[in-house]
Design an enzyme around this catalytic site. Sequence first.
Site, PDB file in Angstrom:
ATOM      1  N   CYS A   6     -10.344  -4.880   0.185  1.00 60.89           N
ATOM      2  CA  CYS A   6     -11.507  -3.993   0.266  1.00 60.89           C
ATOM      3  C   CYS A   6     -12.400  -4.208  -0.956  1.00 60.89           C
ATOM      4  O   CYS A   6     -12.026  -4.909  -1.911  1.00 60.89           O
ATOM      5  CB  CYS A   6     -11.051  -2.533   0.356  1.00 60.89           C
ATOM      6  SG  CYS A   6     -10.409  -1.881  -1.204  1.00 60.89           S
ATOM      7  N   CYS A  26     -10.829  -3.300  -4.362  1.00 61.69           N
ATOM      8  CA  CYS A  26      -9.845  -4.303  -4.816  1.00 61.69           C
ATOM      9  C   CYS A  26     -10.558  -5.556  -5.313  1.00 61.69           C
ATOM     10  O   CYS A  26     -10.134  -6.177  -6.287  1.00 61.69           O
ATOM     11  CB  CYS A  26      -8.871  -4.650  -3.692  1.00 61.69           C
ATOM     12  SG  CYS A  26      -7.709  -3.310  -3.360  1.00 61.69           S
ATOM     13  N   ASN A  64       0.835  -1.201   0.000  1.00 55.73           N
ATOM     14  CA  ASN A  64       0.000   0.000   0.000  1.00 55.73           C
ATOM     15  C   ASN A  64       0.871   1.252   0.000  1.00 55.73           C
ATOM     16  O   ASN A  64       1.944   1.297   0.614  1.00 55.73           O
ATOM     17  CB  ASN A  64      -1.010   0.003   1.156  1.00 55.73           C
ATOM     18  CG  ASN A  64      -0.426  -0.258   2.517  1.00 55.73           C
ATOM     19  OD1 ASN A  64       0.551  -0.985   2.655  1.00 55.73           O
ATOM     20  ND2 ASN A  64      -1.032   0.308   3.539  1.00 55.73           N
ATOM     21  N   GLU A  80      -3.133  -4.689  -3.024  1.00 59.24           N
ATOM     22  CA  GLU A  80      -3.656  -5.639  -4.015  1.00 59.24           C
ATOM     23  C   GLU A  80      -3.640  -5.038  -5.408  1.00 59.24           C
ATOM     24  O   GLU A  80      -3.237  -5.668  -6.384  1.00 59.24           O
ATOM     25  CB  GLU A  80      -5.096  -6.036  -3.655  1.00 59.24           C
ATOM     26  CG  GLU A  80      -5.217  -6.825  -2.363  1.00 59.24           C
ATOM     27  CD  GLU A  80      -5.389  -5.938  -1.134  1.00 59.24           C
ATOM     28  OE1 GLU A  80      -4.904  -4.777  -1.138  1.00 59.24           O
ATOM     29  OE2 GLU A  80      -6.002  -6.412  -0.162  1.00 59.24           O
ATOM     30  N   GLU A 116       0.314   5.247   0.595  1.00 56.34           N
ATOM     31  CA  GLU A 116      -0.628   6.269   1.060  1.00 56.34           C
ATOM     32  C   GLU A 116      -0.226   7.654   0.572  1.00 56.34           C
ATOM     33  O   GLU A 116       0.847   7.847  -0.010  1.00 56.34           O
ATOM     34  CB  GLU A 116      -0.700   6.214   2.596  1.00 56.34           C
ATOM     35  CG  GLU A 116      -1.221   4.867   3.078  1.00 56.34           C
ATOM     36  CD  GLU A 116      -1.406   4.780   4.583  1.00 56.34           C
ATOM     37  OE1 GLU A 116      -0.866   5.646   5.325  1.00 56.34           O
ATOM     38  OE2 GLU A 116      -2.082   3.829   5.022  1.00 56.34           O
ATOM     39  N   CYS A 168      -4.088   0.658  -2.655  1.00 57.66           N
ATOM     40  CA  CYS A 168      -4.045  -0.586  -1.877  1.00 57.66           C
ATOM     41  C   CYS A 168      -2.996  -1.535  -2.463  1.00 57.66           C
ATOM     42  O   CYS A 168      -2.746  -1.537  -3.677  1.00 57.66           O
ATOM     43  CB  CYS A 168      -5.392  -1.294  -1.904  1.00 57.66           C
ATOM     44  SG  CYS A 168      -6.694  -0.481  -0.974  1.00 57.66           S
TER      45      CYS A 168
HETATM   46  N1  THU Z   1      -5.293  -1.406   2.527  1.00 56.54           N
HETATM   47  C1  THU Z   1      -4.760  -2.199   1.532  1.00 56.54           C
HETATM   48  O1  THU Z   1      -3.628  -1.993   1.087  1.00 56.54           O
HETATM   49  N2  THU Z   1      -5.530  -3.207   1.066  1.00 56.54           N
HETATM   50  C2  THU Z   1      -6.798  -3.462   1.462  1.00 56.54           C
HETATM   51  O2  THU Z   1      -7.478  -4.259   0.853  1.00 56.54           O
HETATM   52  C3  THU Z   1      -7.361  -2.770   2.620  1.00 56.54           C
HETATM   53  C4  THU Z   1      -6.611  -1.577   3.071  1.00 56.54           C
HETATM   54  C5  THU Z   1      -4.481  -0.309   3.042  1.00 56.54           C
HETATM   55  C6  THU Z   1      -5.001   1.048   2.668  1.00 56.54           C
HETATM   56  C7  THU Z   1      -4.417   1.907   3.766  1.00 56.54           C
HETATM   57  O3  THU Z   1      -3.109   2.303   3.370  1.00 56.54           O
HETATM   58  C8  THU Z   1      -4.287   0.972   4.958  1.00 56.54           C
HETATM   59  O4  THU Z   1      -4.459  -0.341   4.442  1.00 56.54           O
HETATM   60  C9  THU Z   1      -5.301   1.225   6.053  1.00 56.54           C
HETATM   61  O5  THU Z   1      -6.584   1.218   5.539  1.00 56.54           O
END
Ligand code: THU
Length: 138
Positions: free
Chosen positions: A92, A95, A45, A58, A47, A56
């Site tokens: 999520c 994704c 991930n 994925e 940000e 994300c």
């Molecule tokens: N996140 C992912 O990388 N994948 C997911 O499917 C759920 C959430 C990340 C996004 C964010 O950087 C952190 O997790 C907290 O939500």
Amino acid sequence: MELAEHEANLLRQASAAALRAYCPYSGFAVGAAAATELGVFVGANVENASFGLTLCAERVALANAITAGAIKISLLAVAGPPDQPTGLRSPCGACRQVMVELMTPDAVLIQDNNERLPVAGLLPGAFRRPAAAAVEGI
Ligand code: THU
């Protein structure tokens, strides 16, 4: 449930990728590893101060695989960094939508609690690319 050796390996690669997450806001690192006919592609991930722009893990892994030219993405492993509690990371909804479109019909998601889930069942009623005939009204 026991994972096959290649599935456990993929999970380890996802976990290693989580160490390269850029997550200064949530502190929640996620790694993903996609198995394809061209090999394994990873993601983490990423940000941003403008929170809605966060990528994300994925989708980063899937985009890496696609841009390398992979067309058969059959497995996606998702994990946190080594030595962190397992069972907290699950793709999520956004994704899941992308997984349904980019992965093979028989694709499997592997989570770090050693669960294997068919991607086809991850998002009932997922939006699909409309057929050309429907778009053109013919
Ligand atoms: N996140 C992912 O990388 N994948 C997911 O499917 C759920 C959430 C990340 C996004 C964010 O950087 C952190 O997790 C907290 O939500």
